[in-house]
Design a protein around this motif. Structure first.
Motif, short mmCIF file in Angstrom:
data_model
loop_
_atom_site.label_atom_id
_atom_site.label_comp_id
_atom_site.label_asym_id
_atom_site.label_seq_id
_atom_site.Cartn_x
_atom_site.Cartn_y
_atom_site.Cartn_z
N VAL A 171 0.86 -1.18 0.00
CA VAL A 171 0.00 0.00 0.00
C VAL A 171 0.90 1.23 0.00
O VAL A 171 1.62 1.48 0.96
N GLU A 172 0.89 1.96 -1.08
CA GLU A 172 1.70 3.17 -1.16
C GLU A 172 1.14 4.23 -0.23
O GLU A 172 -0.05 4.51 -0.24
N VAL A 173 2.00 4.82 0.57
CA VAL A 173 1.57 5.86 1.49
C VAL A 173 2.45 7.09 1.32
O VAL A 173 3.67 6.98 1.24
N THR A 174 1.82 8.22 1.23
CA THR A 174 2.56 9.49 1.21
C THR A 174 2.43 10.19 2.55
O THR A 174 3.04 11.24 2.77
N GLN A 175 1.62 9.63 3.44
CA GLN A 175 1.51 10.13 4.80
C GLN A 175 1.07 8.98 5.70
O GLN A 175 0.35 8.09 5.28
N CYS A 176 1.57 8.98 6.93
CA CYS A 176 1.19 7.98 7.93
C CYS A 176 1.02 8.71 9.25
O CYS A 176 1.97 9.31 9.76
N LEU A 177 -0.18 8.66 9.79
CA LEU A 177 -0.50 9.45 10.98
C LEU A 177 0.25 9.00 12.23
O LEU A 177 0.43 9.79 13.16
N THR A 178 0.71 7.76 12.26
CA THR A 178 1.42 7.29 13.45
C THR A 178 2.87 7.76 13.49
O THR A 178 3.48 7.83 14.55
N LEU A 179 3.44 8.07 12.34
CA LEU A 179 4.84 8.51 12.30
C LEU A 179 4.98 9.92 12.85
O LEU A 179 4.08 10.75 12.72
N VAL A 180 6.13 10.19 13.45
CA VAL A 180 6.44 11.56 13.86
C VAL A 180 6.45 12.43 12.60
O VAL A 180 6.76 11.94 11.50
#
Length: 453
Positions: A171-180
């Protein structure tokens, strides 16, 4: 205010790979949760473990696996939602294999995690906890300081992101809410740069981490990159102020991309009194806020004292070893299977001016794993922080060390309960138990237990 605009279901990869069931199953009422976060209902006198279902919900399901003693299923229709169900925050929720409890209110997540651990202790270990301490909670988003990204090239196009919940695809992600935020903002530029490399098919996966003063990524390569790619990566790393390491070959040794970058990253504990160097491929706790609280609670429970001796099993790079050694005067012995982690642990001890740390290499998963040189020694306290498989072989030997206090940090309630039964058999009692919310929005449960005798 709770958001209830839509209902999405998370389904595990194993469940989605099963063929559609031909069984005609009535609507099921979910009664409770399993320790791994699945809803449990009952049908034909057997439990049904349901991905994406919560206690009190009425659901229609598809049976994905039928076993002799239980069924496995996934939700197809939500008839009556639980009060704790909310809409997930992340746009990738339905497909990503990550934070599959986003549809549960944060407070309810903590309650159910605590209940799951206690239920496992009671059912498997057949013992009670004298004191259940309050859950140590985390900030809900932006807490993760390290992550591993999967990488695959399909028809010439590089896909970078996390494993899908439904298949081995990415799953390509350009944002991940759990990451700093610093790591989150790096996802897009990293994807763009790697996509342009001639040798992008050589990239297996990427480890990314944030230290106290720098960001770092490590590229696992199946073969070296061409010189033109290295030049492009070096320019990108300088532009984004990122330390980059490359790893290929059987020993997985990391080679710095730029001569001027720091040799390692580091994080601090105890108001920056302790500094631990690490590389992006080293195991460190992903949630530094919970890690700091966890270390402090472990020291409080172990009660180290000058002249005493403590044993730190599965010590890694020294996350507990060094704080235990700092300022207590106690002699700390660390045991770990990884040579590179032990080397890092000793280096970190020297870096912090500690002379009361000794380490041994040993595989703690085999029968009678403790080094012979430790036999006959007495330790006032023992700390162990094993992987998900637990520490069955170690706890069978702990009684021989005559320790009065054992702090067990677990990431799997089932193996914690199993090992608790062994410790109780050896005369220990479970004095304290507490959950630490290391990974909000997941069913992952981190637990600390104090045993005394």
């Amino acid at each position: 205010m709770k958001k209830r605009t839509s209902v999405q279901f998370y389904s595990s990869r194993s469940a989605r790979q099963q063929p559609k069931s031909l069984l005609l199953v009535p609507a099921l009422r979910v009664e409770k949760l399993s320790h791994d976060g699945r809803g449990i209902a009952y049908w034909q006198n057997k439990p049904v473990f349901i991905n994406g279902a919560l206690p009190s919900e009425l659901v229609k399901v598809d049976i994905t696996s039928s076993r002799a003693r239980f069924f496995e299923a996934s939700v197809t229709t939500l008839i009556e939602p639980a009060p704790a169900r909310i809409s997930p925050e992340c746009e990738h929720f339905a497909s990503c294999g990550g934070c599959h409890w986003q549809f549960v209110e944060a407070e309810q997540q903590l309650l159910w995690k605590q209940q799951a651990v206690i239920e496992q202790i009671q059912r498997i270990a057949k013992t009670e906890v004298e004191t259940v301490v309050p859950v140590i909670g985390s900030q809900p988003w932006g807490y993760r300081h390290r992550a591993r990204l999967a990488c695959r090239v399909v028809k010439g196009q590089l896909h970078l992101g996390f494993r899908s919940s439904q298949s081995e695809q990415i799953v390509e992600v350009t944002q991940c809410l759990t990451l700093v935020p610093q790591l989150r903002q790096l996802l897009g530029p990293l994807q763009d740069r790697l996509s342009s490399l001639k040798g992008k098919r050589s990239i297996g996966h990427i480890d990314m981490a944030q230290g106290d003063t720098a960001l770092g990524i490590a590229l696992r390569l199946v073969k070296p990159l061409p010189e033109t790619d290295l030049q492009q990566l070096e320019h990108w790393a300088t532009q984004h102020n990122v330390c980059v390491w490359l790893s290929y070959g059987p020993d997985h040794e990391l080679v710095p991309l730029r001569a001027e970058q720091p040799e390692t990253l580091f994080y601090s504990l105890y108001n920056e009194e302790i500094r631990l160097n690490f590389l992006p491929t080293d195991f460190i706790q992903a949630n530094p806020y919970i890690n700091e609280a966890m270390v402090k609670q472990a020291i409080d429970w172990l009660q180290p004292f000058a002249g005493g001796a403590l044993l730190d099993l599965f010590c890694g790079i020294g996350n507990f070893t060094l704080p235990l050694a700092k300022g207590t005067g106690a002699d700390i012995t660390g045991v770990e299977v990884s040579k590179s982690a032990l080397k890092r642990c000793l280096h970190n001890a020297q870096l912090n001016g500690m002379t009361n740390v000794t380490t041994y290499q040993a595989d703690l998963s085999v029968a009678k794993p403790l080094p012979r040189s430790l036999k006959g020694k007495e330790f006032s306290g023992i700390l162990l922080d094993p992987p998900r498989a637990g520490a069955l072989e170690v706890v069978n030997q702990i009684a021989e060390l005559k320790s009065q206090r054992v702090v067990y940090i677990s990431c799997n309630p089932a193996t914690l309960a199993r090992d608790t039964a062994v410790l109780v058999k050896h005369g220990y009692k479970l004095l304290k138990l507490g959950v630490l919310d290391m990974f909000p929005h997941t069913a992952h449960i981190e637990t600390m237990a104090l045993f005394t005798r």
